[in-house]
Design a protein around this motif. Structure first.
Motif, PDB file in Angstrom:
ATOM      1  N   VAL A   1      43.962  32.721  49.068  1.00 34.11           N
ATOM      2  CA  VAL A   1      44.530  33.070  47.769  1.00 34.11           C
ATOM      3  C   VAL A   1      44.088  32.059  46.719  1.00 34.11           C
ATOM      4  N   LEU A   2      44.147  30.774  47.059  1.00 31.48           N
ATOM      5  CA  LEU A   2      43.706  29.730  46.136  1.00 31.48           C
ATOM      6  C   LEU A   2      42.228  29.878  45.817  1.00 31.48           C
ATOM      7  N   LEU A   3      41.416  30.133  46.817  1.00 31.55           N
ATOM      8  CA  LEU A   3      39.984  30.312  46.620  1.00 31.55           C
ATOM      9  C   LEU A   3      39.706  31.525  45.736  1.00 31.55           C
ATOM     10  N   ALA A   4      40.417  32.613  45.959  1.00 33.89           N
ATOM     11  CA  ALA A   4      40.230  33.818  45.142  1.00 33.89           C
ATOM     12  C   ALA A   4      40.599  33.534  43.693  1.00 33.89           C
ATOM     13  N   GLY A   5      41.657  32.777  43.466  1.00 36.97           N
ATOM     14  CA  GLY A   5      42.053  32.428  42.103  1.00 36.97           C
ATOM     15  C   GLY A   5      41.012  31.579  41.418  1.00 36.97           C
ATOM     16  N   CYS A   6      40.412  30.660  42.134  1.00 34.80           N
ATOM     17  CA  CYS A   6      39.366  29.813  41.559  1.00 34.80           C
ATOM     18  C   CYS A   6      38.098  30.600  41.282  1.00 34.80           C
ATOM     19  N   ALA A   7      37.801  31.574  42.103  1.00 37.82           N
ATOM     20  CA  ALA A   7      36.576  32.355  41.923  1.00 37.82           C
ATOM     21  C   ALA A   7      36.589  33.096  40.600  1.00 37.82           C
ATOM     22  N   GLY A   8      37.747  33.571  40.140  1.00 36.71           N
ATOM     23  CA  GLY A   8      37.828  34.292  38.886  1.00 36.71           C
ATOM     24  C   GLY A   8      38.065  33.398  37.684  1.00 36.71           C
ATOM     25  N   ALA A   9      38.235  32.102  37.908  1.00 32.49           N
ATOM     26  CA  ALA A   9      38.581  31.193  36.826  1.00 32.49           C
ATOM     27  C   ALA A   9      37.489  31.111  35.767  1.00 32.49           C
ATOM     28  N   GLY A  10      36.236  31.293  36.112  1.00 32.11           N
ATOM     29  CA  GLY A  10      35.157  31.189  35.149  1.00 32.11           C
ATOM     30  C   GLY A  10      34.857  32.494  34.441  1.00 32.11           C
ATOM     31  N   THR A  11      35.523  33.575  34.806  1.00 33.22           N
ATOM     32  CA  THR A  11      35.283  34.869  34.196  1.00 33.22           C
ATOM     33  C   THR A  11      35.920  34.910  32.822  1.00 33.22           C
ATOM     34  N   GLN A  12      35.112  35.259  31.798  1.00 31.98           N
ATOM     35  CA  GLN A  12      35.647  35.372  30.452  1.00 31.98           C
ATOM     36  C   GLN A  12      36.534  36.597  30.376  1.00 31.98           C
ATOM     37  N   GLN A  13      37.588  36.515  29.572  1.00 30.82           N
ATOM     38  CA  GLN A  13      38.520  37.627  29.442  1.00 30.82           C
ATOM     39  C   GLN A  13      38.738  37.983  27.982  1.00 30.82           C
ATOM     40  N   GLY A  14      38.989  39.267  27.768  1.00 28.48           N
ATOM     41  CA  GLY A  14      39.293  39.767  26.441  1.00 28.48           C
ATOM     42  C   GLY A  14      40.741  39.502  26.087  1.00 28.48           C
ATOM     43  N   PRO A  15      41.187  39.962  24.918  1.00 29.80           N
ATOM     44  CA  PRO A  15      42.542  39.671  24.453  1.00 29.80           C
ATOM     45  C   PRO A  15      43.650  40.263  25.314  1.00 29.80           C
ATOM     46  N   ASN A  16      43.339  41.300  26.086  1.00 31.95           N
ATOM     47  CA  ASN A  16      44.341  41.901  26.962  1.00 31.95           C
ATOM     48  C   ASN A  16      44.124  41.529  28.420  1.00 31.95           C
ATOM     49  N   GLY A  17      43.327  40.485  28.673  1.00 32.79           N
ATOM     50  CA  GLY A  17      43.088  40.022  30.028  1.00 32.79           C
ATOM     51  C   GLY A  17      41.990  40.760  30.763  1.00 32.79           C
ATOM     52  N   GLU A  18      41.355  41.735  30.095  1.00 33.43           N
ATOM     53  CA  GLU A  18      40.284  42.483  30.740  1.00 33.43           C
ATOM     54  C   GLU A  18      39.033  41.609  30.852  1.00 33.43           C
ATOM     55  N   PRO A  19      38.243  41.795  31.911  1.00 29.92           N
ATOM     56  CA  PRO A  19      37.030  40.987  32.062  1.00 29.92           C
ATOM     57  C   PRO A  19      35.999  41.354  31.001  1.00 29.92           C
ATOM     58  N   LEU A  20      35.253  40.364  30.572  1.00 31.99           N
ATOM     59  CA  LEU A  20      34.157  40.570  29.633  1.00 31.99           C
ATOM     60  C   LEU A  20      32.847  40.510  30.401  1.00 31.99           C
ATOM     61  N   GLU A  21      31.904  41.347  30.023  1.00 35.12           N
ATOM     62  CA  GLU A  21      30.608  41.388  30.698  1.00 35.12           C
ATOM     63  C   GLU A  21      29.523  40.863  29.755  1.00 35.12           C
ATOM     64  N   PRO A  22      28.511  40.182  30.319  1.00 39.38           N
ATOM     65  CA  PRO A  22      27.419  39.700  29.479  1.00 39.38           C
ATOM     66  C   PRO A  22      26.513  40.841  29.025  1.00 39.38           C
TER      67      PRO A  22
END
Length: 157
Positions: free
Chosen positions: A15-36
């Motif tokens: 669970v901790l590892l999964a949380g860290c894996a998404g930590a670098g993902t940019q998010q929009g104003p509603n928490g949605e992931p942003l894509e390059p």
């Protein structure tokens, strides 16, 4: 008991590892992931992080009732077919650049500085499969024009 503690410790670690894996993902104003997404113009490559509107409800809502976009942000509308498109600015409080894109990522047309809160239809002036909305004036700042290339996994290379 020892096996159970080891099992629980292992689960906690995952669970901790999964949380860290998404930590670098940019998010929009509603928490949605942003894509390059990258637009290549005569002045070079310009990188953006975009929200994706790929279902009917998201496409209808778009950027309505939203704060102005940052220089490196946008929204990419993905359609399942290639067709003449028309967008409006209903309930959209900030002016936008609307960029119509063909299935290969080539810019078809750009509607610069679309006026906020307008119900006027802004046509694509050619078949498009994707539509990118950026802060008004941003397309001109990077020198974007019809024929330039947009790179994103949605478009065929």
């Amino acid at each position: 008991m020892i096996v159970r503690r080891g099992f629980l410790a292992g689960i906690a670690g995952l669970v901790l590892l999964a949380g860290c894996a998404g930590a670098g993902t940019q998010q929009g104003p509603n928490g949605e992931p942003l894509e390059p997404l990258t637009i290549t113009t005569q002045s070079g490559e310009h990188r953006f992080h975009v929200e994706i509107a790929d279902d009917e409800m998201e496409r209808q809502r778009g950027l309505m009732h939203r704060d102005p976009l940052a220089d490196d942000r946008g929204m990419l509308f993905e359609f399942p077919d290639v067709a003449e498109r028309g967008f409006w600015m209903h309930n959209t409080p900030s002016p936008l650049d609307i960029i119509y894109i063909d299935p290969h990522g080539v810019i078809v047309s750009i509607a610069a500085n679309a006026p906020p809160n307008s119900d006027a239809i802004i046509p694509s002036n050619g078949p498009a499969m994707g539509v990118l909305e950026l802060r008004a004036g941003r397309a001109a700042e990077i020198g974007a024009k019809a024929g330039d290339k947009v790179r994103h996994p949605f478009f065929a290379e």
